[in-house]
Design a protein around this motif. Structure first.
Motif, PDB file in Angstrom:
ATOM      1  N   GLY A 144       0.800  -1.214   0.000  1.00 19.87           N
ATOM      2  CA  GLY A 144       0.000   0.000   0.000  1.00 19.87           C
ATOM      3  C   GLY A 144       0.828   1.256   0.000  1.00 19.87           C
ATOM      4  N   SER A 145       2.110   1.125   0.304  1.00 20.11           N
ATOM      5  CA  SER A 145       3.018   2.268   0.255  1.00 20.11           C
ATOM      6  C   SER A 145       3.678   2.282  -1.110  1.00 20.11           C
ATOM      7  CB  SER A 145       4.086   2.161   1.352  1.00 20.11           C
ATOM      8  OG  SER A 145       5.141   3.068   1.116  1.00 20.11           O
ATOM      9  N   GLU A 146       3.380   3.280  -1.930  1.00 22.83           N
ATOM     10  CA  GLU A 146       3.895   3.305  -3.296  1.00 22.83           C
ATOM     11  C   GLU A 146       5.426   3.282  -3.348  1.00 22.83           C
ATOM     12  OE1 GLU A 146       4.658   3.095  -7.102  1.00 22.83           O
ATOM     13  OE2 GLU A 146       2.744   2.686  -6.143  1.00 22.83           O
ATOM     14  N   PRO A 147       6.127   4.046  -2.498  1.00 19.10           N
ATOM     15  CA  PRO A 147       7.601   3.932  -2.550  1.00 19.10           C
ATOM     16  C   PRO A 147       8.063   2.508  -2.295  1.00 19.10           C
ATOM     17  CG  PRO A 147       6.958   5.879  -1.305  1.00 19.10           C
ATOM     18  CD  PRO A 147       5.704   5.088  -1.550  1.00 19.10           C
ATOM     19  N   ASN A 148       7.461   1.844  -1.316  1.00 16.83           N
ATOM     20  CA  ASN A 148       7.844   0.467  -1.013  1.00 16.83           C
ATOM     21  C   ASN A 148       7.536  -0.447  -2.198  1.00 16.83           C
ATOM     22  OD1 ASN A 148       8.478  -1.748   1.158  1.00 16.83           O
ATOM     23  ND2 ASN A 148       6.583  -2.398   0.201  1.00 16.83           N
ATOM     24  N   ASP A 149       6.342  -0.338  -2.755  1.00 16.43           N
ATOM     25  CA  ASP A 149       5.956  -1.210  -3.858  1.00 16.43           C
ATOM     26  C   ASP A 149       6.876  -1.034  -5.061  1.00 16.43           C
ATOM     27  OD1 ASP A 149       3.918  -2.107  -2.282  1.00 16.43           O
ATOM     28  OD2 ASP A 149       2.301  -1.139  -3.405  1.00 16.43           O
ATOM     29  N   SER A 150       7.273   0.192  -5.349  1.00 19.10           N
ATOM     30  CA  SER A 150       8.119   0.427  -6.519  1.00 19.10           C
ATOM     31  C   SER A 150       9.498  -0.185  -6.344  1.00 19.10           C
ATOM     32  CB  SER A 150       8.234   1.931  -6.801  1.00 19.10           C
ATOM     33  OG  SER A 150       8.893   2.600  -5.741  1.00 19.10           O
ATOM     34  N   HIS A 151      10.030  -0.137  -5.126  1.00 12.07           N
ATOM     35  CA  HIS A 151      11.353  -0.712  -4.895  1.00 12.07           C
ATOM     36  C   HIS A 151      11.291  -2.238  -4.870  1.00 12.07           C
ATOM     37  CE1 HIS A 151      13.597   2.976  -4.328  1.00 12.07           C
ATOM     38  NE2 HIS A 151      12.606   3.441  -3.605  1.00 12.07           N
ATOM     39  N   VAL A 152      10.236  -2.802  -4.311  1.00 10.45           N
ATOM     40  CA  VAL A 152      10.079  -4.254  -4.342  1.00 10.45           C
ATOM     41  C   VAL A 152       9.942  -4.718  -5.782  1.00 10.45           C
ATOM     42  CG1 VAL A 152       8.601  -6.187  -3.692  1.00 10.45           C
ATOM     43  CG2 VAL A 152       9.073  -4.389  -2.043  1.00 10.45           C
ATOM     44  N   ARG A 153       9.185  -3.974  -6.570  1.00 12.14           N
ATOM     45  CA  ARG A 153       8.992  -4.323  -7.979  1.00 12.14           C
ATOM     46  C   ARG A 153      10.329  -4.328  -8.728  1.00 12.14           C
ATOM     47  NH1 ARG A 153       5.628  -0.730  -8.822  1.00 12.14           N
ATOM     48  NH2 ARG A 153       3.735  -1.946  -8.411  1.00 12.14           N
ATOM     49  N   ARG A 154      11.168  -3.353  -8.418  1.00  9.42           N
ATOM     50  CA  ARG A 154      12.475  -3.277  -9.089  1.00  9.42           C
ATOM     51  C   ARG A 154      13.321  -4.513  -8.786  1.00  9.42           C
ATOM     52  NH1 ARG A 154      16.377   1.235  -6.986  1.00  9.42           N
ATOM     53  NH2 ARG A 154      16.565  -0.318  -5.321  1.00  9.42           N
ATOM     54  N   VAL A 155      13.322  -4.931  -7.526  1.00  8.94           N
ATOM     55  CA  VAL A 155      14.082  -6.127  -7.150  1.00  8.94           C
ATOM     56  C   VAL A 155      13.521  -7.354  -7.852  1.00  8.94           C
ATOM     57  CG1 VAL A 155      14.786  -7.629  -5.250  1.00  8.94           C
ATOM     58  CG2 VAL A 155      14.748  -5.160  -4.919  1.00  8.94           C
ATOM     59  N   LEU A 156      12.196  -7.493  -7.864  1.00 10.97           N
ATOM     60  CA  LEU A 156      11.571  -8.643  -8.517  1.00 10.97           C
ATOM     61  C   LEU A 156      11.946  -8.726  -9.998  1.00 10.97           C
ATOM     62  CD1 LEU A 156       7.926  -8.710  -7.079  1.00 10.97           C
ATOM     63  CD2 LEU A 156       9.774 -10.301  -6.597  1.00 10.97           C
ATOM     64  N   VAL A 157      11.885  -7.590 -10.677  1.00 14.74           N
ATOM     65  CA  VAL A 157      12.171  -7.578 -12.117  1.00 14.74           C
ATOM     66  C   VAL A 157      13.617  -7.978 -12.373  1.00 14.74           C
ATOM     67  CG1 VAL A 157      12.444  -6.070 -14.119  1.00 14.74           C
ATOM     68  CG2 VAL A 157      10.376  -5.936 -12.735  1.00 14.74           C
ATOM     69  N   LYS A 158      14.541  -7.413 -11.621  1.00 14.03           N
ATOM     70  CA  LYS A 158      15.953  -7.712 -11.855  1.00 14.03           C
ATOM     71  C   LYS A 158      16.272  -9.174 -11.568  1.00 14.03           C
ATOM     72  CE  LYS A 158      17.994  -3.149 -11.487  1.00 14.03           C
ATOM     73  NZ  LYS A 158      19.101  -2.344 -10.946  1.00 14.03           N
ATOM     74  N   ARG A 159      15.695  -9.706 -10.501  1.00 12.04           N
ATOM     75  CA  ARG A 159      15.989 -11.096 -10.149  1.00 12.04           C
ATOM     76  C   ARG A 159      15.242 -12.077 -11.063  1.00 12.04           C
ATOM     77  NH1 ARG A 159      18.878 -12.501  -6.165  1.00 12.04           N
ATOM     78  NH2 ARG A 159      17.873 -14.530  -6.138  1.00 12.04           N
ATOM     79  N   TYR A 160      14.063 -11.716 -11.485  1.00 13.53           N
ATOM     80  CA  TYR A 160      13.298 -12.608 -12.364  1.00 13.53           C
ATOM     81  C   TYR A 160      14.071 -12.919 -13.634  1.00 13.53           C
ATOM     82  CZ  TYR A 160       9.870 -14.151 -15.784  1.00 13.53           C
ATOM     83  OH  TYR A 160       9.216 -14.858 -16.764  1.00 13.53           O
ATOM     84  N   ARG A 161      14.831 -11.963 -14.128  1.00 14.90           N
ATOM     85  CA  ARG A 161      15.521 -12.138 -15.400  1.00 14.90           C
ATOM     86  C   ARG A 161      16.555 -13.255 -15.365  1.00 14.90           C
ATOM     87  NH1 ARG A 161      16.027  -5.654 -16.681  1.00 14.90           N
ATOM     88  NH2 ARG A 161      14.092  -5.468 -17.872  1.00 14.90           N
ATOM     89  N   TYR A 162      17.062 -13.599 -14.183  1.00 16.25           N
ATOM     90  CA  TYR A 162      18.015 -14.708 -14.145  1.00 16.25           C
ATOM     91  C   TYR A 162      17.590 -15.835 -13.196  1.00 16.25           C
ATOM     92  CZ  TYR A 162      20.020 -12.479  -9.934  1.00 16.25           C
ATOM     93  OH  TYR A 162      20.211 -11.910  -8.696  1.00 16.25           O
ATOM     94  N   ASP A 163      16.412 -15.742 -12.608  1.00 15.84           N
ATOM     95  CA  ASP A 163      15.914 -16.833 -11.764  1.00 15.84           C
ATOM     96  C   ASP A 163      14.393 -16.882 -11.828  1.00 15.84           C
ATOM     97  OD1 ASP A 163      15.782 -18.948  -9.974  1.00 15.84           O
ATOM     98  OD2 ASP A 163      15.903 -17.656  -8.207  1.00 15.84           O
ATOM     99  N   SER A 164      13.875 -17.016 -13.027  1.00 15.13           N
ATOM    100  CA  SER A 164      12.417 -17.013 -13.181  1.00 15.13           C
ATOM    101  C   SER A 164      11.791 -18.240 -12.530  1.00 15.13           C
ATOM    102  CB  SER A 164      12.035 -16.951 -14.664  1.00 15.13           C
ATOM    103  OG  SER A 164      12.465 -18.120 -15.345  1.00 15.13           O
TER     104      SER A 164
END
Length: 224
Positions: A144-164
């Motif tokens: 629910g905190s947009e700053p938190n969600d955006s940073h979590v999203r960034r981590v997910l995207v970067k890690r997904y690319r090599y550990d989907s």
């Protein structure tokens, strides 16, 4: 050079992580310029040099605005966490999971979102499957905190690319809100190799909202 440009340069100094810039940043913390002071506090937090702690603590915040109080709190906490992490290799017989414990404690319990965002960056290159549940727990707790969600999203995207595979394995164990968030985060980066998994989620998940979001991921994949 205008104050805004100077503040941007100070921010870049922090992002380089150069310890040589710390004495200058400490001086800028004491300046009367509001924007430069905030930028210097953030830069010192990024670098995490304990030499800056005394100067930061001496800031008079009795009449300070909320942004200054917030950034001072961020800088002190970020420096403390990073110093704890740096001290692990020097510690006598450190526990094998000491690094993980410090990081998870910060991400799941620290109320300052900028501290969490800063430490979450450390997970982007840490090759351990436990990262997925830690990041998803972080989202669940602070959702629910947009700053938190955006940073979590960034981590997910970067890690997904090599550990989907790790991502999809962890996602299947989560509640509907986490599934929707995770699917949305990687929707534009979904790998064709994961097509069968997205089809399975779209067809079999018990929550129709999750199925709908999995279908959107499929649509993005098929329309590329």
């Amino acid at each position: 050079m205008c104050i805004r440009d100077s503040a941007s340069i100070i921010t870049l100094l922090g992002q380089t992580g150069s310890p040589e810039s710390v004495p200058f940043l400490i001086e800028w913390v004491r300046t009367d310029s509001y924007e430069i002071r905030l930028a210097a506090l953030q830069a010192l937090g990024w670098i995490g040099d304990p030499e800056a702690v005394t100067a930061i603590r001496r800031l008079d915040i009795a009449k300070a605005d909320e942004h200054t109080v917030f950034m001072r709190d961020y800088a002190l906490k970020a420096i403390t966490v990073k110093e704890r992490l740096r001290g692990l290799p020097r510690a006598r017989n450190p526990r094998p999971d000491a690094w993980y414990e410090i990081v998870s404690e910060t991400l799941l319990e620290e109320p300052n979102w900028l501290v969490r965002a800063d430490i979450a960056r450390l997970l982007e290159d840490w090759n351990d499957r436990r990262v997925w549940n830690l990041v998803l727990d972080m989202h669940s707790i602070w959702s629910g905190s947009e700053p938190n969600d955006s940073h979590v999203r960034r981590v997910l995207v970067k890690r997904y690319r090599y550990d989907s595979r790790g991502f999809l394995s962890a996602l299947r164990t989560r509640d509907s809100a986490a599934k929707v968030f995770g699917l949305d985060a990687i929707a534009d980066f979904a790998s064709p190799d994961d097509l069968p998994d997205f089809i399975e989620i779209a067809e079999t998940d018990s929550d129709p909202f999750v199925r709908e979001h999995a279908a959107r991921v499929l649509g993005n994949l098929l329309n590329r």
